[in-house]
Enzyme design. Structure first.
Site, PDB file in Angstrom:
ATOM      1  N   TYR A 151      35.841  54.224  52.498  1.00  0.00           N
ATOM      2  CA  TYR A 151      35.738  52.986  51.723  1.00  0.00           C
ATOM      3  C   TYR A 151      36.713  53.057  50.557  1.00  0.00           C
ATOM      4  O   TYR A 151      36.522  53.817  49.610  1.00  0.00           O
ATOM      5  CB  TYR A 151      34.297  52.816  51.233  1.00  0.00           C
ATOM      6  CG  TYR A 151      33.984  51.469  50.598  1.00  0.00           C
ATOM      7  CD1 TYR A 151      34.898  50.423  50.562  1.00  0.00           C
ATOM      8  CD2 TYR A 151      32.733  51.241  50.030  1.00  0.00           C
ATOM      9  CE1 TYR A 151      34.602  49.211  49.990  1.00  0.00           C
ATOM     10  CE2 TYR A 151      32.408  50.018  49.458  1.00  0.00           C
ATOM     11  CZ  TYR A 151      33.357  49.005  49.434  1.00  0.00           C
ATOM     12  OH  TYR A 151      33.058  47.800  48.859  1.00  0.00           O
TER      13      TYR A 151
ATOM     14  N   ILE B 185      35.253  43.759  57.034  1.00  0.00           N
ATOM     15  CA  ILE B 185      33.922  43.906  56.430  1.00  0.00           C
ATOM     16  C   ILE B 185      33.998  43.104  55.144  1.00  0.00           C
ATOM     17  O   ILE B 185      34.595  43.554  54.159  1.00  0.00           O
ATOM     18  CB  ILE B 185      33.564  45.370  56.135  1.00  0.00           C
ATOM     19  CG1 ILE B 185      33.629  46.227  57.397  1.00  0.00           C
ATOM     20  CG2 ILE B 185      32.171  45.448  55.510  1.00  0.00           C
ATOM     21  CD1 ILE B 185      33.397  47.727  57.135  1.00  0.00           C
TER      22      ILE B 185
ATOM     23  N   LYS C  67      37.591  50.875  55.357  1.00  0.00           N
ATOM     24  CA  LYS C  67      37.449  49.537  54.794  1.00  0.00           C
ATOM     25  C   LYS C  67      38.412  49.464  53.627  1.00  0.00           C
ATOM     26  O   LYS C  67      38.239  50.148  52.616  1.00  0.00           O
ATOM     27  CB  LYS C  67      36.015  49.258  54.332  1.00  0.00           C
ATOM     28  CG  LYS C  67      35.888  47.850  53.719  1.00  0.00           C
ATOM     29  CD  LYS C  67      34.535  47.558  53.120  1.00  0.00           C
ATOM     30  CE  LYS C  67      34.556  46.161  52.498  1.00  0.00           C
ATOM     31  NZ  LYS C  67      33.311  45.826  51.782  1.00  0.00           N
TER      32      LYS C  67
ATOM     33  N   THR D 166      28.935  44.443  47.761  1.00  0.00           N
ATOM     34  CA  THR D 166      28.308  43.125  47.751  1.00  0.00           C
ATOM     35  C   THR D 166      26.794  43.241  47.803  1.00  0.00           C
ATOM     36  O   THR D 166      26.080  42.390  47.258  1.00  0.00           O
ATOM     37  CB  THR D 166      28.811  42.285  48.935  1.00  0.00           C
ATOM     38  OG1 THR D 166      30.239  42.234  48.893  1.00  0.00           O
ATOM     39  CG2 THR D 166      28.262  40.877  48.896  1.00  0.00           C
TER      40      THR D 166
END
Length: 301
Positions: free
Chosen positions: A141, A212, A171, A49
């Protein structure tokens, strides 16, 4: 959640830009402070993001340094440090540690596709052995729809076995709740953090550690309400209302290209149109899209 080393509501913070395309450090640090004041436990800057892979290593270092210089506590920052080249991942991770930032979110090397678990294990093994800092806590991630690289449950287990005090969470941004449940079941105490806001409530109930997320740029207080009260039966109605608000904001942002939409919505929230800017290859919403988004935003709870 007490067994998790990392738990809470973390914002996948978006990164504002100046007119020349450089990071707007002043606006960014204001945003970080606002996120914390609205209830985020921390700021996961320089992720998807945040357009991290559109920034140079020098820019990424500068953004992290600016947050600290502006007074954002090191313990509240989770920078993304995983890039395609192992030496650069090591460099960014060491830089964070040199500033007292000990928690990072780490993509696997993502350029080559179809690589084996052995290859990914060797990559993480080299990175963590060469960093070799007992303070480091790594959140893996998993975002295969973007990275093209999956982090399997067996690979997670190998990394936990090799680095039990360092590899402490993931995540999970694939949006696969079944996979999140399977990770929780296979690795009790390992912090599973969802990347999709609507999954926070069911994930917490299933033993997950938090989130997150992108929508936390807009509704951090509602996410914190869910996190704080999920197990309080007397506040079930409050939690449900907060979750409905979260879902409404996410639905609007996902009706357009998500990252430009999140940035535009932050701009609508703060009254600063500079937030609309994106760095190529992303493209800002056009005038018609922005007008429609503004109308939809005005109707949100």
């Amino acid at each position: 959640m007490s067994n998790h080393k990392i738990t809470g509501v973390f914002s996948a913070a978006t990164t504002p830009l100046n007119a020349d395309g450089s990071p707007d450090l002043g606006l960014f640090t204001e945003h970080c402070q606002r996120l914390l004041s609205e209830g985020c436990h921390g700021v996961a800057l320089l992720g998807t993001t945040g357009e991290a892979n559109s920034f140079s290593l020098a820019e990424r270092r500068t953004i992290l340094e600016a947050a600290l210089k502006a007074g954002v506590p090191a313990e509240n920052l989770l920078p993304g440090t995983g890039v395609a080249a192992i030496p650069e991942t090591i460099e960014l991770t060491n830089h964070a540690l040199s500033l007292g930032v000990t928690k990072v979110v780490m993509l696997p090397p993502f350029y080559y596709k179809g690589v084996s678990d052995d290859g990914l294990f060797n990559a993480y093994f080299q990175i963590l052995n060469r960093v070799n800092d007992s303070r480091l806590r790594v959140i893996l991630y998993h975002i295969p729809q973007v990275s093209g690289i999956a982090i399997s449950i067996p690979l997670i287990g190998r990394l936990i076995d090799a680095f039990p005090e360092t590899v402490v969470g993931i995540k999970e941004s694939a949006g696969d709740f079944n996979n999140m449940q399977a990770i929780i079941s296979a690795h009790p105490g390992f912090s599973v953090l969802c990347g999709a806001d609507p999954l926070l409530l069911p994930l917490l109930k299933a033993g997950g550690a938090g989130c997150i997320t992108a929508t936390s740029n807009l509704v951090a207080s509602s996410l914190r309400t869910v996190y704080d009260n999920v197990f309080d039966a007397t506040r079930a109605a409050q939690v449900d209302k907060a979750q409905e608000r979260i879902n409404a904001y996410r639905t609007v942002s996902n009706s357009y290209a998500q990252i430009p939409a999140i940035k535009a919505m932050v701009g609508l929230k703060t009254g600063d149109s500079a937030w609309k800017r994106t760095r190529p290859p992303l493209v800002a919403l056009n005038d018609a899209e922005y007008a429609a988004l503004s109308e939809n935003y005005a109707q949100l709870p």
